[in-house]
Scaffold this active site. Structure first.
Site, PDB file in Angstrom:
ATOM      1  N   HIS A  29       7.842  14.098  38.784  1.00 33.46           N
ATOM      2  CA  HIS A  29       7.720  15.547  38.576  1.00 33.46           C
ATOM      3  C   HIS A  29       6.268  15.940  38.825  1.00 33.46           C
ATOM      4  O   HIS A  29       5.401  15.653  38.009  1.00 33.46           O
ATOM      5  CB  HIS A  29       8.173  15.863  37.138  1.00 33.46           C
ATOM      6  CG  HIS A  29       8.014  17.293  36.750  1.00 33.46           C
ATOM      7  ND1 HIS A  29       8.079  17.710  35.432  1.00 33.46           N
ATOM      8  CD2 HIS A  29       7.808  18.418  37.485  1.00 33.46           C
ATOM      9  CE1 HIS A  29       7.915  19.029  35.389  1.00 33.46           C
ATOM     10  NE2 HIS A  29       7.742  19.472  36.609  1.00 33.46           N
ATOM     11  N   HIS A  81      11.359   9.430  34.025  1.00 40.10           N
ATOM     12  CA  HIS A  81      10.703  10.685  34.407  1.00 40.10           C
ATOM     13  C   HIS A  81       9.193  10.504  34.331  1.00 40.10           C
ATOM     14  O   HIS A  81       8.655  10.118  33.282  1.00 40.10           O
ATOM     15  CB  HIS A  81      11.179  11.796  33.472  1.00 40.10           C
ATOM     16  CG  HIS A  81      10.703  13.161  33.832  1.00 40.10           C
ATOM     17  ND1 HIS A  81      11.301  13.919  34.814  1.00 40.10           N
ATOM     18  CD2 HIS A  81       9.691  13.911  33.341  1.00 40.10           C
ATOM     19  CE1 HIS A  81      10.678  15.096  34.901  1.00 40.10           C
ATOM     20  NE2 HIS A  81       9.694  15.109  34.018  1.00 40.10           N
ATOM     21  N   MET A 100      12.475  24.184  33.847  1.00 37.91           N
ATOM     22  CA  MET A 100      11.556  23.886  32.744  1.00 37.91           C
ATOM     23  C   MET A 100      11.995  24.670  31.511  1.00 37.91           C
ATOM     24  O   MET A 100      12.197  25.882  31.571  1.00 37.91           O
ATOM     25  CB  MET A 100      10.117  24.284  33.100  1.00 37.91           C
ATOM     26  CG  MET A 100       9.428  23.414  34.138  1.00 37.91           C
ATOM     27  SD  MET A 100       9.355  21.646  33.768  1.00 37.91           S
ATOM     28  CE  MET A 100       8.523  21.619  32.180  1.00 37.91           C
ATOM     29  N   SER A 124      10.889  10.611  29.439  1.00 40.22           N
ATOM     30  CA  SER A 124       9.607  11.021  30.017  1.00 40.22           C
ATOM     31  C   SER A 124       8.504  10.142  29.447  1.00 40.22           C
ATOM     32  O   SER A 124       8.180  10.226  28.255  1.00 40.22           O
ATOM     33  CB  SER A 124       9.327  12.482  29.684  1.00 40.22           C
ATOM     34  OG  SER A 124       7.968  12.760  29.955  1.00 40.22           O
ATOM     35  N   MET A 167       3.453  18.358  38.795  1.00 39.12           N
ATOM     36  CA  MET A 167       2.940  19.640  38.295  1.00 39.12           C
ATOM     37  C   MET A 167       1.542  19.776  38.872  1.00 39.12           C
ATOM     38  O   MET A 167       0.529  19.653  38.171  1.00 39.12           O
ATOM     39  CB  MET A 167       2.926  19.629  36.756  1.00 39.12           C
ATOM     40  CG  MET A 167       4.320  19.785  36.179  1.00 39.12           C
ATOM     41  SD  MET A 167       4.389  19.204  34.475  1.00 39.12           S
ATOM     42  CE  MET A 167       4.638  17.463  34.766  1.00 39.12           C
ATOM     43  N   ASP A 186      13.928  20.074  31.176  1.00 42.98           N
ATOM     44  CA  ASP A 186      12.737  19.317  30.814  1.00 42.98           C
ATOM     45  C   ASP A 186      11.884  20.144  29.858  1.00 42.98           C
ATOM     46  O   ASP A 186      11.396  21.215  30.219  1.00 42.98           O
ATOM     47  CB  ASP A 186      11.971  19.007  32.117  1.00 42.98           C
ATOM     48  CG  ASP A 186      10.713  18.195  31.893  1.00 42.98           C
ATOM     49  OD1 ASP A 186      10.494  17.714  30.772  1.00 42.98           O
ATOM     50  OD2 ASP A 186       9.959  18.022  32.867  1.00 42.98           O
ATOM     51  N   MET A 234       0.218  15.494  36.502  1.00 40.33           N
ATOM     52  CA  MET A 234      -0.493  16.758  36.233  1.00 40.33           C
ATOM     53  C   MET A 234      -1.902  16.673  36.776  1.00 40.33           C
ATOM     54  O   MET A 234      -2.567  15.645  36.632  1.00 40.33           O
ATOM     55  CB  MET A 234      -0.565  16.997  34.723  1.00 40.33           C
ATOM     56  CG  MET A 234       0.788  16.990  34.053  1.00 40.33           C
ATOM     57  SD  MET A 234       0.582  17.244  32.278  1.00 40.33           S
ATOM     58  CE  MET A 234       2.290  17.111  31.742  1.00 40.33           C
ATOM     59  N   ASP A 236       5.586  12.340  34.790  1.00 42.20           N
ATOM     60  CA  ASP A 236       4.930  13.645  34.838  1.00 42.20           C
ATOM     61  C   ASP A 236       3.535  13.532  35.437  1.00 42.20           C
ATOM     62  O   ASP A 236       2.652  12.912  34.841  1.00 42.20           O
ATOM     63  CB  ASP A 236       4.827  14.225  33.417  1.00 42.20           C
ATOM     64  CG  ASP A 236       6.167  14.717  32.924  1.00 42.20           C
ATOM     65  OD1 ASP A 236       6.793  15.519  33.631  1.00 42.20           O
ATOM     66  OD2 ASP A 236       6.595  14.290  31.828  1.00 42.20           O
TER      67      ASP A 236
HETATM   68  C1  DX5 Z   1       6.030  18.889  30.227  1.00 45.92           C
HETATM   69  C2  DX5 Z   1       6.613  17.710  30.984  1.00 45.92           C
HETATM   70  C3  DX5 Z   1       7.739  17.095  30.269  1.00 45.92           C
HETATM   71  C4  DX5 Z   1       7.371  16.531  28.916  1.00 45.92           C
HETATM   72  C5  DX5 Z   1       8.590  16.600  28.053  1.00 45.92           C
HETATM   73  O1  DX5 Z   1       5.075  19.500  31.014  1.00 45.92           O
HETATM   74  O2  DX5 Z   1       7.076  18.107  32.265  1.00 45.92           O
HETATM   75  O3  DX5 Z   1       8.415  16.131  31.053  1.00 45.92           O
HETATM   76  O4  DX5 Z   1       6.888  15.225  28.973  1.00 45.92           O
HETATM   77  O5  DX5 Z   1       8.246  16.183  26.760  1.00 45.92           O
HETATM   78  P1  DX5 Z   1       9.110  16.602  25.472  1.00 45.92           P
HETATM   79  O6  DX5 Z   1      10.487  16.060  25.682  1.00 45.92           O
HETATM   80  O7  DX5 Z   1       8.369  15.957  24.354  1.00 45.92           O
HETATM   81  O8  DX5 Z   1       9.102  18.111  25.426  1.00 45.92           O
HETATM   82 ZN    ZN Z   2       8.432  16.720  33.403  1.00 47.86          ZN
END
Ligand code: DX5
Ligand code: ZN
Length: 231
Positions: A66, A33, A137, A8, A68, A182, A37, A35
């Protein structure tokens, strides 16, 4: 079932993102991956389509996007155009998950459905035939570096059991359903998830904040491979 490790990049050094991603590619990562947001669905803001586009130029690895975000249907197109290989959106953010999955698949993009820790497996079980990927999650989304929430292992088990019950003829997608975990994933928790039926392991801090990220990635892969049942 293929086991995949997905670093990630939320935890990577953004001032040298290209290098970080290339290092992961060389060390044997299966996908990257990403993320996304929006400061609304989760209390943090990260990156958008321009970063996906830049990553597309930096690596040949599939980009595992991903989302969010609230109203994912409004933003699918820019992520498709930017080069996402598959796109995962949250069941909690979407009124018609099957319809959205259909739109993605029609474009040749893998469809993923994500479940927050508070969402029970039952919310997703009837939707499995529409998806290529289920993301469970294992932290509340929004930030890297949070501790693993083990209660979600039962959800992974329930989804894998239902998927096995469906059989290949019930699922139009090629190959077995990917079940991705994740949040708080490291060599120890990845192994627990593997035993519960997960096959895709996202890790941010456990890889990028390790003294040697390449070695950390390889260790993660070894830990899940050692725990793998023969299939
Ligand atoms: C959290 C993200 C994850 C995050 C995971 O909201 O969706 O992908 O980056 O990070 P670690 O592995 O550090 O928990
Ligand atoms: Zn994620």
């Amino acid at each position: 079932m293929r086991l995949k490790v997905a670093p990630s990049i939320l935890s990577a050094a953004f001032e040298r993102l290209g290098e970080e991603v290339r290092a992961m590619e060389e060390a044997g990562a299966d996908q990257i991956h990403v993320d996304v947001m929006d400061g609304h669905f989760v209390p943090n803001i990260s990156m958008g389509p321009v970063v996906v586009e830049a990553l597309r130029r930096a690596t040949r690895l599939p980009l595992d996007v991903h989302l969010m975000i609230t109203d994912p249907e409004r933003y699918l197109e820019p992520f498709v155009a930017a080069g996402a290989h598959h796109i995962t959106f949250h069941i909690e953010a979407c009124g018609d998950p099957a319809g959205l999955a259909r739109r993605l698949r029609e474009r040749g993009i893998g469809a993923g459905l994500a479940l927050n820790p508070a969402t029970p497996a039952g919310a997703a079980l009837d939707l499995l035939p529409h998806f290529d990927l289920l993301l469970v999650m294992t932290v509340n989304p929004g930030f890297g570096g949070q501790p693993f929430l083990g209660d979600n292992l039962g959800k992974v088990r329930a989804i894998r059991e239902r998927e096995r019950g469906l059989g290949p003829s019930r699922r139009p997608a090629a190959g077995p359903l990917d079940i991705e975990v994740d949040g708080g994933i490291d060599a120890r928790t990845a192994r627990l998830c593997r035993e519960a039926g997960a096959n895709v392991f996202v890790a941010g801090n456990a890889i990028f904040r390790a003294p040697d990220p390449r070695a950390a990635l390889r260790e993660l892969r070894r830990s899940v491979a050692d725990g793998a049942e023969t299939e």
